[in-house]
Design an enzyme around this catalytic site. Structure first.
Site, short mmCIF file in Angstrom:
data_model
loop_
_atom_site.label_atom_id
_atom_site.label_comp_id
_atom_site.label_asym_id
_atom_site.label_seq_id
_atom_site.Cartn_x
_atom_site.Cartn_y
_atom_site.Cartn_z
CG ASP A 64 -7.28 -1.82 -3.80
OD1 ASP A 64 -7.93 -1.11 -3.02
OD2 ASP A 64 -6.08 -2.12 -3.60
CG HIS B 247 -6.18 -1.64 -0.04
ND1 HIS B 247 -5.41 -1.14 -1.08
CD2 HIS B 247 -5.55 -1.27 1.10
CE1 HIS B 247 -4.37 -0.50 -0.58
NE2 HIS B 247 -4.42 -0.57 0.74
CB SER C 97 -0.97 -0.04 1.18
OG SER C 97 -1.98 0.93 1.05
#
Length: 429
Positions: A339, A368, A210
């Site tokens: 996502d 995600h 991320s």
């Protein structure tokens, strides 16, 4: 290709002329060949049938392999960005301390003075490959998605690892007004230099998740052909931060769930370090305490901390969508197209195709950093382990052959495009 009963479609995006290298047993292989061989079928839990369910399940399923660490404090050497940060080093369970330090994340204790002295003086001459890991927004070495990815490699006994914790994260202390953002690559750079000096024979490999994937990609692009890492993987990189932020704000669930959850996490981080923030900055903590959404936090804190005029200026400058064109080591990016946080519209399909050192693998399901399989496993751990093991033990990475244009610059009418040209001038180290 339609998804069916949790079976996600896989797609690969790469240069028409990807890099190639000799291998120990398979002859010469291209990076795309290796990626396709490393990525298994993506069979996910059919009950978690979209990106929202996969993403939200991460807040429910906290089961993950136990990973033990010992912590070292680093004093920043960058002349413009002083302060301290912490790095957690993997230790096998049998070498972990029996003591429980409540001031640290689970299974984490500080190196003793004797251990640190030995480490700094003697280092290590072993040649085991070592992971350098970067976590997501407000996370740390304890994160579930991170441990799932690391565990198969560590449990084999063939790998070492460390996690660079962003400043103030994972119960670390901040000692100046300098926090972290998506462009804050200097702590990563210092750590890699220290690792190279301390463990001169260990090949180093990077993994980012991320926001950590964004920082890692920015770092790799900045380092270019000087990079000390041998190969790297970025999971669920948000890529174009302005596009991903606008995508969140455009939908009810994105605005009122995800942006709120992310904003709350950053607000809690500020509250945790309220004493230090009052000491080292003039931030309005009362105002910060009333913020709701991530973009509000970025507007109130990140812009003031780093000198950006607006949060969108910060997003544009700190995005890694251009940085990927400067990467000069084998690089695999993994994103899910459903996502809700790292939006599909932010994915750098064209930029990836322009760089023979990079491959993007997309899954049609996964959310995600979800990728939950039937039974609770996490699919992303398998391509991570397969790719890293191949890069470390089969590929001869000192014999990379690049074909076509791979210098990250495109010429037209005498002009020159530099993917690493930034708006904010970072002081020299």
């Amino acid at each position: 290709m339609a998804d069916w009963f949790g079976r996600a479609a896989l797609n690969y995006h790469a240069s028409p002329t990807p890099i190639s290298f000799e291998t120990k047993e398979d002859g010469r292989k291209t990076l795309l060949d290796v990626v396709q061989a490393s990525v298994p079928t993506c069979q996910l839990n059919p009950l978690l049938f979209n990106g929202h369910l996969q993403t939200c399940w991460t807040a429910v399923n906290k089961e993950a392999p136990a990973v033990h660490y010992k912590r070292r404090i680093f004093e920043a050497e960058h002349s413009g960005y002083s302060g301290s940060y912490v790095v957690d080093f993997y230790v096998p369970p049998e070498e972990a301390s029996d003591e429980v330090d409540e001031s640290q994340p689970p299974r984490t204790t500080y190196f003793s003075e004797a251990e640190l002295a030995h480490l700094e003086k003697e280092g290590s001459d072993d040649d085991r490959p070592m992971l350098v890991v970067l976590h997501g927004l407000s996370g740390g070495s304890h994160e579930v998605y991170l441990r799932h990815a690391m565990a198969p490699l560590l449990e084999s006994g063939k790998w070492e690892a460390c996690v660079i914790n962003s400043r103030g994260c994972a119960k670390s202390k901040i000692t100046t007004g300098i926090l972290y953002n998506a462009r804050a690559t200097w702590d990563t750079r210092q750590t890699v230099k220290w690792l190279r000096k301390t463990f001169p024979n260990r090949p180093l490999f990077g993994i980012g998740f991320s926001l950590g994937a964004c920082i890692l990609t920015n770092y790799l692009g900045e380092e270019g052909s000087r990079c000390e890492l041998k190969a790297a993987i970025a999971c669920a990189n948000p890529w174009n931060l302005e596009v991903s932020n606008n995508s969140l704000k455009r939908t009810f669930i994105g605005h009122h769930l995800y942006s709120r959850v992310l904003g709350t996490a950053m607000r809690k981080l500020a509250d945790t370090h309220a004493k230090e923030i009052r000491k080292y900055t003039d931030f309005d903590l009362e105002k910060i305490a009333k913020l709701t959404y991530l973009w509000e936090f970025d507007r109130e804190v990140q812009t003031k901390a780093w000198g950006y005029p607006t949060e969108n200026a910060y997003y544009r400058d700190a995005s890694s969508v251009d940085s990927v064109m400067g990467i000069r080591i084998p690089y695999l990016a993994i994103n899910s197209t459903d996502d809700p946080i790292s939006a599909e519209e932010a994915l750098p399909y064209g930029e990836i195709r322009s760089n023979p050192y990079a491959v993007l693998c997309t899954t049609s399901l996964g959310g995600h950093l979800g990728w939950f399989e039937p039974g609770g496993g996490r699919w992303h751990s398998r391509p991570v382990a397969n790719f890293m093991n191949y890069m470390a033990f089969e590929a001869k990475l000192d014999n990379i052959k690049a074909s076509g244009s791979a210098n990250g610059k495109v010429y037209h009418a005498g002009a020159e495009f530099d993917p690493l040209r930034r708006k904010m001038a970072v002081p020299l180290e």
